[in-house]
Design an enzyme around this catalytic site. Structure first.
Site, mmCIF file in Angstrom:
data_model
loop_
_atom_site.group_PDB
_atom_site.id
_atom_site.type_symbol
_atom_site.label_atom_id
_atom_site.label_comp_id
_atom_site.label_asym_id
_atom_site.label_seq_id
_atom_site.Cartn_x
_atom_site.Cartn_y
_atom_site.Cartn_z
ATOM 1 N N ARG A 31 84.903 26.195 28.040
ATOM 2 C CA ARG A 31 83.954 26.563 26.986
ATOM 3 C C ARG A 31 83.959 28.077 26.773
ATOM 4 N NH1 ARG A 31 78.021 24.213 27.601
ATOM 5 N NH2 ARG A 31 77.886 25.869 29.137
ATOM 6 N N LYS A 46 78.888 29.919 23.211
ATOM 7 C CA LYS A 46 77.816 30.524 24.018
ATOM 8 C C LYS A 46 77.901 32.038 23.915
ATOM 9 C CE LYS A 46 75.562 29.531 28.433
ATOM 10 N NZ LYS A 46 74.241 29.167 27.923
ATOM 11 N N GLU A 49 68.808 21.375 18.684
ATOM 12 C CA GLU A 49 68.580 21.384 20.125
ATOM 13 C C GLU A 49 67.307 22.125 20.466
ATOM 14 O OE1 GLU A 49 71.752 23.200 22.336
ATOM 15 O OE2 GLU A 49 72.241 24.554 20.715
HETATM 16 C C1 LIG Z 1 71.876 26.648 23.546
HETATM 17 C C2 LIG Z 1 72.194 25.798 24.708
HETATM 18 N N1 LIG Z 1 72.278 24.470 24.525
HETATM 19 C C3 LIG Z 1 72.573 23.643 25.540
HETATM 20 C C4 LIG Z 1 72.801 24.124 26.812
HETATM 21 C C5 LIG Z 1 73.139 23.181 27.920
HETATM 22 O O1 LIG Z 1 74.508 23.284 28.234
HETATM 23 P P1 LIG Z 1 75.033 22.937 29.678
HETATM 24 O O2 LIG Z 1 74.616 21.540 29.978
HETATM 25 O O3 LIG Z 1 76.502 23.063 29.583
HETATM 26 O O4 LIG Z 1 74.400 23.910 30.610
HETATM 27 C C6 LIG Z 1 72.718 25.497 27.056
HETATM 28 C C7 LIG Z 1 72.992 26.042 28.383
HETATM 29 O O5 LIG Z 1 74.080 26.490 28.616
HETATM 30 C C8 LIG Z 1 72.403 26.345 25.986
HETATM 31 O O6 LIG Z 1 72.299 27.667 26.171
#
Ligand SMILES: Cc1ncc(COP(=O)(O)O)c(C=O)c1O
Length: 345
Positions: free
Chosen positions: A84, A187, A223
């Site tokens: 990622r 991210k 989200e």
């Molecule tokens: C905006 C956002 N959505 C979702 C997630 C959850 O992602 P993950 O399960 O890979 O930590 C995160 C955390 O990284 C995030 O910052």
């Protein structure tokens, strides 16, 4: 040999930054990465014109290390975080960190901080934050040619201070976190700055966080703060939003697999905000949030309450137990999600 642990109140860590023994830094210059160095200093020297400071050439990751019953330290799906970060780099024109370098960097820094990995059974974890910065000092708007990759760690408790206890969310539909075809699916720091206003406002009103709608139609759920959203329907579907502006969560992908194992039907599709009034259960999921069940959602002048008795629903509870049992080595790992952190010498 077992490491003597740091003197911390392990059961009440909270989700904050604490100094640990070392972080690791790699520099990219003249077209190549160096070998990396472990340092104890928490400050980084930066050129005042660095592209990360002015033009947002910055991306990061978040994962956790867990201590198992036998005293091993393990990480969860680390390859997915490495991949990622590469996708984030591609989107905002940064030098990608090779997958093997990412994994080895995480192993070295966790190994150097074993005494900060919360003991098995305390509920704490070692949060790992890989961070990539464009460091070329320049005024022109173009990609950096120099980069700094840092990985630091800090011991943490639950992200939402209530832990595995249902939280209240509010749909904040007058502010967007991400743009259609923008950078919501990677991210990068700018997404989080863009979300701070809605999130701070939601918290000031007594909610755990804001729930965002999609920035194009403003009708579908995106989200929740730093976590994906999922819901359980009355006919046992695990429904989670399909959207171009949300971060593909590694936790959510794992829950989709576990839901299938539990006989639920996982469905990734646009989720109309009006559907919240029909769901049986809802939850937020992510590395930091793990699974945080949702107690209620406020949407304009309407409120839907999922946990009338204030307790997590049965499906959220089952998913939480299955996921955390794999993560801390209490259950078999049929998918090969967990990797032991080796001694790095
Ligand atoms: C905006 C956002 N959505 C979702 C997630 C959850 O992602 P993950 O399960 O890979 O930590 C995160 C955390 O990284 C995030 O910052």
């Amino acid at each position: 040999m077992a490491t003597a642990k740091a003197d911390l109140d392990w059961k009440n860590l909270g989700f904050g930054w604490r100094k640990t023994d070392a972080n690791i830094r790699f520099t990219f210059g003249d077209g190549k990465w160096d070998e990396g160095v472990l340092v104890s200093d928490d400050v980084i020297p930066l050129h005042i014109g660095a592209t990360c400071l002015h033009y947002g050439q910055e991306c990061f990751e978040g994962l956790k290390a867990y201590e198992t019953k036998s005293g091993d330290v393990v990480v969860f799906r680390i390859e997915e975080n490495a991949r990622r970060l590469i996708r984030s780099c591609e989107r905002i024109m940064m030098e990608p960190v090779p997958e093997e370098m990412f994994i080895h960097a995480v192993f070295r820094v966790v190994d150097a901080n074993r005494r900060f990995v919360p003991p098995y059974g305390t509920g704490g974890t070692l949060y790992i934050r890989p961070l990539l910065l464009g460091t070329t000092g320049a005024m022109a708007l173009r990609p950096s040619v120099d980069y700094l990759f840092v990985v630091f760690v800090t011991p943490v408790g639950p992200y939402f201070k209530t832990g595995f206890t249902p939280v209240d969310l509010i749909v904040e539909d007058d502010l967007d976190r991400a743009a259609p075809r923008g950078v919501g699916h990677v991210k990068v720091g700018g997404n989080y700055a863009a979300g701070m206003k809605a999130s701070t406002r939601a918290k000031a009103k007594g909610y755990a966080d804001a729930l965002y709608l999609d920035p194009r139609a403003k009708r579908f759920i995106d989200e929740a703060g730093p976590a994906n959203f999922f819901a359980i329907t009355r006919d046992r579907q695990y429904v989670t939003p399909d959207s171009e502006s949300i971060l593909p969560s590694i936790t959510n992908n794992s829950l989709i697999t576990l839901a299938e194992d539990m006989g639920l039907r996982p469905v990734r599709r646009p989720v109309d905000v009006e559907e919240i009034f029909e769901f049986a259960e809802a939850g937020c999921c992510g590395t930091a949030a793990v699974i945080t069940p949702v107690k209620s959602i406020t949407y304009r002048d309407r409120v839907v309450v999922y946990c009338q008795d204030g307790r997590p629903g049965p499906v959220c509870t089952d998913l939480y137990q299955r996921l955390t049992a794999i993560q801390c080595g209490d259950a078999p790992d049929p998918y090969g999600w967990v990797r032991r952190v080796p001694e790095c010498g």
